[in-house]
Design a protein around this motif. Structure first.
Motif, PDB file in Angstrom:
ATOM      1  N   GLY A   1       2.467  22.892  17.396  1.00  0.00           N
ATOM      2  CA  GLY A   1       2.444  22.381  18.630  1.00  0.00           C
ATOM      3  C   GLY A   1       1.557  23.279  19.631  1.00  0.00           C
ATOM      4  N   GLY A   2       0.985  22.768  20.609  1.00  0.00           N
ATOM      5  CA  GLY A   2       0.560  23.702  21.815  1.00  0.00           C
ATOM      6  C   GLY A   2      -0.861  23.201  22.066  1.00  0.00           C
ATOM      7  N   GLY A   3      -1.280  22.140  21.369  1.00  0.00           N
ATOM      8  CA  GLY A   3      -2.715  21.479  21.848  1.00  0.00           C
ATOM      9  C   GLY A   3      -3.868  21.892  20.884  1.00  0.00           C
ATOM     10  N   ALA A   4      -3.614  22.830  20.070  1.00  0.00           N
ATOM     11  CA  ALA A   4      -4.388  23.080  18.912  1.00  0.00           C
ATOM     12  C   ALA A   4      -4.955  22.234  17.979  1.00  0.00           C
ATOM     13  N   ALA A   5      -5.974  21.720  17.791  1.00  0.00           N
ATOM     14  CA  ALA A   5      -6.530  20.603  16.878  1.00  0.00           C
ATOM     15  C   ALA A   5      -6.254  21.029  15.580  1.00  0.00           C
ATOM     16  N   GLY A   6      -5.433  20.106  14.780  1.00  0.00           N
ATOM     17  CA  GLY A   6      -5.451  20.056  13.212  1.00  0.00           C
ATOM     18  C   GLY A   6      -5.987  18.997  12.641  1.00  0.00           C
ATOM     19  N   THR A   7      -5.567  18.794  11.550  1.00  0.00           N
ATOM     20  CA  THR A   7      -6.272  17.450  10.707  1.00  0.00           C
ATOM     21  C   THR A   7      -5.068  16.914  10.145  1.00  0.00           C
ATOM     22  N   ALA A   8      -5.280  15.649   9.974  1.00  0.00           N
ATOM     23  CA  ALA A   8      -4.356  14.763   9.368  1.00  0.00           C
ATOM     24  C   ALA A   8      -5.017  13.906   8.277  1.00  0.00           C
ATOM     25  N   GLY A   9      -4.917  14.395   6.909  1.00  0.00           N
ATOM     26  CA  GLY A   9      -5.377  13.569   5.780  1.00  0.00           C
ATOM     27  C   GLY A   9      -4.490  12.190   5.378  1.00  0.00           C
ATOM     28  N   VAL A  10      -5.228  11.214   5.169  1.00  0.00           N
ATOM     29  CA  VAL A  10      -4.602  10.143   4.787  1.00  0.00           C
ATOM     30  C   VAL A  10      -5.051   9.459   3.263  1.00  0.00           C
ATOM     31  N   GLU A  11      -4.231   9.463   2.443  1.00  0.00           N
ATOM     32  CA  GLU A  11      -4.858   8.774   1.156  1.00  0.00           C
ATOM     33  C   GLU A  11      -4.004   7.309   1.134  1.00  0.00           C
ATOM     34  N   VAL A  12      -4.988   6.479   0.840  1.00  0.00           N
ATOM     35  CA  VAL A  12      -4.183   4.818   0.822  1.00  0.00           C
ATOM     36  C   VAL A  12      -4.579   4.527  -0.600  1.00  0.00           C
ATOM     37  N   LYS A  13      -3.401   4.032  -1.221  1.00  0.00           N
ATOM     38  CA  LYS A  13      -3.696   3.461  -2.663  1.00  0.00           C
ATOM     39  C   LYS A  13      -3.158   2.130  -2.753  1.00  0.00           C
ATOM     40  N   ASP A  14      -3.431   1.326  -3.580  1.00  0.00           N
ATOM     41  CA  ASP A  14      -3.115  -0.122  -3.878  1.00  0.00           C
ATOM     42  C   ASP A  14      -1.852  -0.123  -4.890  1.00  0.00           C
ATOM     43  N   ALA A  15      -1.268  -1.328  -5.068  1.00  0.00           N
ATOM     44  CA  ALA A  15      -0.135  -1.410  -6.007  1.00  0.00           C
ATOM     45  C   ALA A  15      -0.453  -0.939  -7.315  1.00  0.00           C
ATOM     46  N   GLU A  16      -1.828  -0.870  -7.676  1.00  0.00           N
ATOM     47  CA  GLU A  16      -2.246  -0.420  -9.107  1.00  0.00           C
ATOM     48  C   GLU A  16      -2.367   1.236  -9.306  1.00  0.00           C
ATOM     49  N   GLY A  17      -2.168   1.803  -7.787  1.00  0.00           N
ATOM     50  CA  GLY A  17      -2.476   3.396  -7.650  1.00  0.00           C
ATOM     51  C   GLY A  17      -3.927   3.674  -7.481  1.00  0.00           C
ATOM     52  N   LYS A  18      -4.848   2.673  -7.113  1.00  0.00           N
ATOM     53  CA  LYS A  18      -6.377   3.110  -6.940  1.00  0.00           C
ATOM     54  C   LYS A  18      -6.267   3.122  -5.507  1.00  0.00           C
ATOM     55  N   ALA A  19      -7.507   4.106  -5.108  1.00  0.00           N
ATOM     56  CA  ALA A  19      -7.716   4.255  -4.027  1.00  0.00           C
ATOM     57  C   ALA A  19      -8.247   3.261  -3.213  1.00  0.00           C
TER      58      ALA A  19
ATOM     59  N   LEU B   1       0.883  -1.196   0.029  1.00  0.00           N
ATOM     60  CA  LEU B   1      -0.038  -0.104   0.115  1.00  0.00           C
ATOM     61  C   LEU B   1       0.842   1.216   0.073  1.00  0.00           C
ATOM     62  N   GLU B   2       0.407   2.166  -0.872  1.00  0.00           N
ATOM     63  CA  GLU B   2       1.015   3.617  -0.608  1.00  0.00           C
ATOM     64  C   GLU B   2       0.243   4.692   0.217  1.00  0.00           C
ATOM     65  N   VAL B   3       0.818   5.115   1.173  1.00  0.00           N
ATOM     66  CA  VAL B   3       0.151   5.877   2.361  1.00  0.00           C
ATOM     67  C   VAL B   3       0.720   7.362   2.084  1.00  0.00           C
ATOM     68  N   THR B   4      -0.073   8.170   1.937  1.00  0.00           N
ATOM     69  CA  THR B   4       0.134   9.726   2.137  1.00  0.00           C
ATOM     70  C   THR B   4      -0.435  10.476   2.999  1.00  0.00           C
ATOM     71  N   LEU B   5       0.486  11.039   3.699  1.00  0.00           N
ATOM     72  CA  LEU B   5      -0.004  11.619   4.927  1.00  0.00           C
ATOM     73  C   LEU B   5      -0.095  13.191   4.656  1.00  0.00           C
ATOM     74  N   THR B   6      -1.072  14.020   4.464  1.00  0.00           N
ATOM     75  CA  THR B   6      -1.184  15.368   4.719  1.00  0.00           C
ATOM     76  C   THR B   6      -1.460  15.936   6.146  1.00  0.00           C
ATOM     77  N   VAL B   7      -0.756  17.050   6.451  1.00  0.00           N
ATOM     78  CA  VAL B   7      -1.134  17.724   7.795  1.00  0.00           C
ATOM     79  C   VAL B   7      -1.303  19.143   7.590  1.00  0.00           C
ATOM     80  N   SER B   8      -2.391  19.555   8.248  1.00  0.00           N
ATOM     81  CA  SER B   8      -2.919  20.875   8.223  1.00  0.00           C
ATOM     82  C   SER B   8      -3.247  21.212   9.767  1.00  0.00           C
ATOM     83  N   PRO B   9      -2.616  22.415  10.142  1.00  0.00           N
ATOM     84  CA  PRO B   9      -2.296  23.511   9.293  1.00  0.00           C
ATOM     85  C   PRO B   9      -0.767  23.263   9.078  1.00  0.00           C
ATOM     86  N   CYS B  10      -0.348  24.211   7.832  1.00  0.00           N
ATOM     87  CA  CYS B  10       1.060  23.770   7.403  1.00  0.00           C
ATOM     88  C   CYS B  10       1.704  25.087   7.496  1.00  0.00           C
ATOM     89  N   PRO B  11       2.841  25.235   8.203  1.00  0.00           N
ATOM     90  CA  PRO B  11       3.519  23.936   9.027  1.00  0.00           C
ATOM     91  C   PRO B  11       2.847  23.601  10.176  1.00  0.00           C
TER      92      PRO B  11
END
Length: 176
Positions: free
Chosen positions: A91-109, A78-88
């Protein structure tokens, strides 16, 4: 129970009061002061940058994220892509988001997978707790809380509906 009645000095004058009088700290203020001392001690002892290899062979002192706060790694087909927001990341406890894309060996979600993220601060031996990512578009999204600035490792665990479990770790540095 006996009371203290011997003379003692309070503010330069002798007294025989049962207990000294004067300013007292409240319970909350004392606890805040103790917490501040503990945090300062933890920060001072944890500020040395030591190499802690993660599951993919990196160290916690180097960020895997590019300028867009994205990183991609592969594990168990599996190919896993992590995207973090806010960018950069901050720290300090404020909630952000983590986006995760997961693709198989053929590049499909990969739909219908169970995706969890687990932030931890290896140098401080501090864990942020697992967060289950919810499906969003072709990927997944989870809340990401980084308790303080510094080096963090975000472990992404993916259990697809069919296939092998994947565990991938990403290093990042959270700013103030």
């Amino acid at each position: 129970m006996t009371r203290r009645t011997a003379p003692f000095r309070l503010g330069g004058r002798a007294t025989t009061a049962a207990y000294p009088t004067g300013p007292r700290t409240t319970r909350g203020a004392g606890r805040r002061a103790a917490a501040t001392v503990l945090l300062a001690a933890a920060a001072l002892t944890g500020c040395t940058a030591t190499a802690n290899p993660d599951a993919n062979g990196g160290s916690s002192a180097e960020s895997d994220l590019d300028a867009d706060c994205r990183a991609t790694k592969s594990d168990a087909g599996l190919e896993v892509t992590l995207t973090v927001s806010p960018c950069p990341p901050t720290g300090g406890g404020a909630a952000g988001t983590a986006g995760v894309e997961v693709k198989d060996a053929e590049g499909k979600a990969v739909p219908g997978a169970k995706v969890e993220i687990n932030p931890e601060m290896p140098n401080m031996k501090m864990k942020g707790g697992n967060q289950t990512a919810r499906p969003k578009g072709d990927g997944y999204e989870a809340k990401l809380v980084l308790g303080m600035p510094g080096d963090w490792r975000i472990t992404v665990t993916v259990v697809p509906a069919a296939g092998e479990k994947s565990t991938t770790a990403f290093n990042l540095t959270a700013k103030d």
